[in-house]
Scaffold this motif. Sequence first.
Motif: not given
Length: 646
Positions: A468-472, A568-572, A511-518, A532-540
């Motif tokens: 849940l780390q703010d991705q900013r 596949r990414l984690p369930t939402m 190479g590796d690929f990291v994909v995040k849905i925020i 305010g402005g938080y970039q919350l990861p919900v699936s990565m």
Amino acid sequence: MSRRTALAFATSVLAASYALTAPPSQAQSTRDATLVQTGSDIPAKWQRPDADYDYTRQEVMIPMRDGVKLHTVILIPKGAHNLPLLLERTPYDAGGFSKESVPHLRDAVWTANREWVDDGYILVYQDIRGKYGSKGDYVMTRPPVGPLNPSKTDDTTDAWDTVDWLVKNVKQGNGKVGMIGSSYDGWTVTMALLGPHPALKVAAPESPMIDGWMGDDWFHYGAFRQVNLDYFTGQTTKTGKGENVARTGADDYQAFLDAGSAGNWAERNGFKQLGFWNRLSSHPAYDAFWQGQALDKFVAAKPSSVPTMWLQGLWDQEDMYGAVVTWEALRAKGMSNNHLVMGPWAHSQVNGKAETLGPLKWKGDTAADFRRDVLIPFFNTYLKDRAPAEPLAPVMIYNASDNRWDKFADWPATKALTPLYLQADNGLAFQPAAAGEDSYVSDPAKPVPFLAPPMSFSERSRWVSWLLQDQRFVSTRTDVLSWQTPVLTSPVTVQGAPFADIFAKTSGTDGDFVVKIIDVYPATVAEQPEMGGYQLPVSMDIFRGRYRQSFEHPTPIPAGEVQEYKFRLPTMNYVFKPGHRIMVQIQSSLFPLYDRNPQSYVDNIFFAKPADYRKATVAIQRGTAGASAVLLPVVQTSTAIKSAAR
């Protein structure tokens, strides 16, 4: 005083002194024998007075079919009669699951077990083979009997033998047993389901270790999780609890960077002595070694009739994969006695307090409420013949954005996947994009951190909430690309597992690929200003490029050629609300949680040499050359059959 009186006084003092120092008579010696101890001060068997205790604690060694005895702790409420047994099998010290010399059972057990005590259960904890008080050899996640385990015993047979002994020897029981356990203990529950004893009536694997290569503890799609190196020494250097690897500094980011490869770090710290490390590091691909212990495949091949609740945390930082894919495999087999529950929890948080997770705040203690209102009534249905107040839905998944439980008749809520395409100028939209590409330089000497350094794997508070780390903190790095939608004017509801579908070319050969849905919050949030402005990861998740065509047979990436990376990414179960934005981020490292990809193809990345690590330019494609997107299970209206806030 006269001279005669003084003389008499002195004589009496001398006589008294002589009496004190003179050898005692035979009668005196007999009378004072208790003053001399000739044996041990420790009695042959200490019997603790327990008149004030409301339970009895028994420690027994239960024999298995091959003669090996397993240490087992049994906690029985006083006056118990016809009570069910709750069994947990563990490598984490069965004796430590309850405090000794505590008169009240409720005070003696862990937080998660107090509700079970209140409801009337006999609690049983057992050390698995070779750990703590149990005899035999310890094998990490011992595979089922078969090609990888030529013996005649495994955690399936040991669970069967244990349940059989319990129902025959615990006279206060009603002959019915339920099994529960999280993480490794969830593995032992799942193993028990491969050949359940008739008295095993219900089970709950919580965040179970199911497939250690695909998405649970050891790897994610081939990328190795270096955090587990300390776990290996903790589990396999001693019968009891081993120690973490000693550090010379406080920053694991720098320590692992300085070490080079994961293999170099491990072997300079003595890991060649550890059997599991040697096996794991010899099998970097998804070969027969990993396929032969992927429990979802075993469970699907031999479905159990035992009613089972598969439990998972939506932000589980350790075992994100196993419960949901095993439930899906059983559903595909038509097994209607299996339920899926995904809560707003980190790893094993279901067994503690769950009023918050990272920056998110829930309506009450979601874990305690769940245990009391859902989990225990589910067990009571089969162990006490006590029908719940309402039937349990096939699927319960917490909706973190609306702060409530949603219940579903089936899952995923939709079979359709809607592409959300990467656009020019860092845009994101549901319409196809014009042709183009966005690129970055991935440098193994400066990998993208998963937490802001300095960091240590031993910092539990940061570890449990890192998802849940703010991705900013990384969004302005030149080796992290971000695309986002305009501000949403209507909600977007996602119910199911998204997929990353990335088309890219690289100047490297791996190479590796990291994909995040925020979920990007508005600039101001009146109710919680810090969001305010938080970039919350919900699936990565992360994907190792060499496995794009086959998990079992890796191949080099052809340099400069566009390749597809779909995973596949984690369930939402999430609603992106009006005023928010949806963001997608892509990068090529998540360090030091995952080992660095050298970006030049080598047979075994564990033992890559310093010269193998090279910069690579990665170009993410848009439009006709490759329509890079995240595929979202978007529903127009929620398919929840019932929602409840707690």
